[in-house]
Design a protein around this motif. Structure first.
Motif, PDB file in Angstrom:
ATOM      1  N   ALA A   1       0.899  -1.106  -0.070  1.00  0.00           N
ATOM      2  CA  ALA A   1      -0.012  -0.007  -0.099  1.00  0.00           C
ATOM      3  C   ALA A   1       0.663   1.350   0.029  1.00  0.00           C
ATOM      4  N   GLY A   2       0.300   2.316  -0.405  1.00  0.00           N
ATOM      5  CA  GLY A   2       1.121   3.558  -0.835  1.00  0.00           C
ATOM      6  C   GLY A   2       1.660   4.018  -2.085  1.00  0.00           C
ATOM      7  N   PRO A   3       2.646   4.878  -2.092  1.00  0.00           N
ATOM      8  CA  PRO A   3       2.852   5.334  -3.461  1.00  0.00           C
ATOM      9  C   PRO A   3       3.931   4.522  -4.321  1.00  0.00           C
ATOM     10  N   CYS A   4       4.314   3.106  -3.704  1.00  0.00           N
ATOM     11  CA  CYS A   4       5.268   2.499  -4.474  1.00  0.00           C
ATOM     12  C   CYS A   4       4.663   1.070  -4.651  1.00  0.00           C
ATOM     13  N   PRO A   5       3.575   0.666  -4.677  1.00  0.00           N
ATOM     14  CA  PRO A   5       2.856  -0.720  -4.776  1.00  0.00           C
ATOM     15  C   PRO A   5       4.007  -1.690  -5.546  1.00  0.00           C
ATOM     16  N   GLY A   6       4.213  -2.792  -5.187  1.00  0.00           N
ATOM     17  CA  GLY A   6       4.879  -4.014  -5.999  1.00  0.00           C
ATOM     18  C   GLY A   6       6.145  -3.631  -5.611  1.00  0.00           C
ATOM     19  N   GLU A   7       6.866  -2.613  -5.337  1.00  0.00           N
ATOM     20  CA  GLU A   7       8.365  -2.471  -5.326  1.00  0.00           C
ATOM     21  C   GLU A   7       8.661  -3.020  -3.877  1.00  0.00           C
ATOM     22  N   GLN A   8       9.924  -3.463  -3.702  1.00  0.00           N
ATOM     23  CA  GLN A   8      10.440  -3.974  -2.611  1.00  0.00           C
ATOM     24  C   GLN A   8      11.594  -3.238  -1.970  1.00  0.00           C
ATOM     25  N   LEU A   9      11.792  -3.526  -0.380  1.00  0.00           N
ATOM     26  CA  LEU A   9      12.917  -3.221   0.268  1.00  0.00           C
ATOM     27  C   LEU A   9      14.138  -3.871  -0.117  1.00  0.00           C
ATOM     28  N   SER A  10      15.062  -3.660  -0.402  1.00  0.00           N
ATOM     29  CA  SER A  10      16.315  -4.282  -0.505  1.00  0.00           C
ATOM     30  C   SER A  10      16.798  -5.330   0.487  1.00  0.00           C
ATOM     31  N   PRO A  11      16.721  -6.578   0.336  1.00  0.00           N
ATOM     32  CA  PRO A  11      17.180  -7.533   1.394  1.00  0.00           C
ATOM     33  C   PRO A  11      18.813  -7.426   1.685  1.00  0.00           C
ATOM     34  N   LEU A  12      19.121  -7.732   2.707  1.00  0.00           N
ATOM     35  CA  LEU A  12      20.456  -7.889   2.973  1.00  0.00           C
ATOM     36  C   LEU A  12      20.676  -9.520   3.532  1.00  0.00           C
ATOM     37  N   PRO A  13      21.583 -10.056   3.122  1.00  0.00           N
ATOM     38  CA  PRO A  13      21.874 -11.427   3.575  1.00  0.00           C
ATOM     39  C   PRO A  13      22.286 -11.347   5.044  1.00  0.00           C
ATOM     40  N   CYS A  14      21.837 -12.165   5.917  1.00  0.00           N
ATOM     41  CA  CYS A  14      22.223 -12.004   7.171  1.00  0.00           C
ATOM     42  C   CYS A  14      22.294 -13.343   7.890  1.00  0.00           C
ATOM     43  N   ARG A  15      22.929 -13.848   8.882  1.00  0.00           N
ATOM     44  CA  ARG A  15      22.706 -15.018   9.442  1.00  0.00           C
ATOM     45  C   ARG A  15      23.094 -15.106  11.111  1.00  0.00           C
ATOM     46  N   VAL A  16      22.425 -15.937  11.706  1.00  0.00           N
ATOM     47  CA  VAL A  16      22.956 -16.018  13.175  1.00  0.00           C
ATOM     48  C   VAL A  16      23.941 -17.294  13.476  1.00  0.00           C
ATOM     49  N   GLU A  17      25.039 -16.995  14.147  1.00  0.00           N
ATOM     50  CA  GLU A  17      26.046 -17.777  14.334  1.00  0.00           C
ATOM     51  C   GLU A  17      26.430 -17.727  15.905  1.00  0.00           C
ATOM     52  N   GLN A  18      25.833 -18.737  16.723  1.00  0.00           N
ATOM     53  CA  GLN A  18      26.199 -18.791  18.062  1.00  0.00           C
ATOM     54  C   GLN A  18      25.586 -17.645  18.959  1.00  0.00           C
ATOM     55  N   GLY A  19      24.347 -17.289  18.382  1.00  0.00           N
ATOM     56  CA  GLY A  19      23.500 -16.259  18.991  1.00  0.00           C
ATOM     57  C   GLY A  19      24.036 -14.778  18.484  1.00  0.00           C
ATOM     58  N   VAL A  20      24.919 -14.553  17.658  1.00  0.00           N
ATOM     59  CA  VAL A  20      25.417 -13.290  17.057  1.00  0.00           C
ATOM     60  C   VAL A  20      24.818 -13.201  15.524  1.00  0.00           C
ATOM     61  N   VAL A  21      24.104 -12.014  15.543  1.00  0.00           N
ATOM     62  CA  VAL A  21      23.831 -11.650  14.006  1.00  0.00           C
ATOM     63  C   VAL A  21      24.760 -11.026  13.351  1.00  0.00           C
TER      64      VAL A  21
END
Ligand code: FES
Length: 111
Positions: free
Chosen positions: A84-104
Motif C-alpha cells: 500500500a502507498g505510493p510504490c505498490p509492488g516495489e520491494q525493500l532491498s534485502p541484506l543477507p544475514c545469519r545467526v551464528e552462536q547467537g550473534v547476528v
C-alpha cells in the motif's frame, strides 16, 4: 570482505525493528521473527530515504507492516514488498544475514 557483527540475537525486539548504521554511511533495519532474522536496507524505494519516524520505530499501528514515515507506504516484514502507498509492488532491498552462536551477522557479498 568480513561479515559485520550487528548484535546478539537476544538484543532484538521480538516485534519491532532495530536500526544499525554501517561504516559506509548506509543503514540497515533488522527484524526477528521467531528463529529467523531479516535484514533490509533502511531505504524506502519510493524516494530513497530512511523509513522510520523515530529511532527504532518502523512498524504501523497494528505492528503488522513496515511503514515508511514520509508517505506511509506499507511493506511486508518478511518479504519487503510494498502492499500500500505510493510504490505498490516495489520491494525493500534485502541484506543477507545469519545467526551464528547467537550473534547476528550481515554477510558481505560485495567484491
Ligand atoms: S518516501 Fe517512503 S513512501 Fe514516499
Amino acid at each position: 570482505m568480513p561479515n559485520i557483527r550487528l548484535c546478539h540475537v537476544d538484543e532484538l525486539d521480538p516485534v519491532e525493528g532495530q536500526s544499525f548504521e554501517l561504516a559506509d554511511g548506509s543503514a540497515v533495519v533488522v527484524f526477528k521473527r521467531g528463529a529467523r532474522v531479516l535484514a533490509w536496507h533502511n531505504n524506502c524505494p519510493h524516494r530513497g530515504i530512511r523509513l522510520e519516524w523515530q529511532p527504532n520505530q518502523f512498524l504501523d499501528d497494528e505492528k503488522q507492516f513496515i511503514q515508511c514515515a514520509t508517505h506511509g507506504a506499507l511493506f511486508g516484514v518478511e518479504d519487503g514488498v510494498c502492499v500500500a502507498g505510493p510504490c505498490p509492488g516495489e520491494q525493500l532491498s534485502p541484506l543477507p544475514c545469519r545467526v551464528e552462536q547467537g550473534v547476528v551477522y550481515l554477510q558481505q557479498n560485495r567484491s
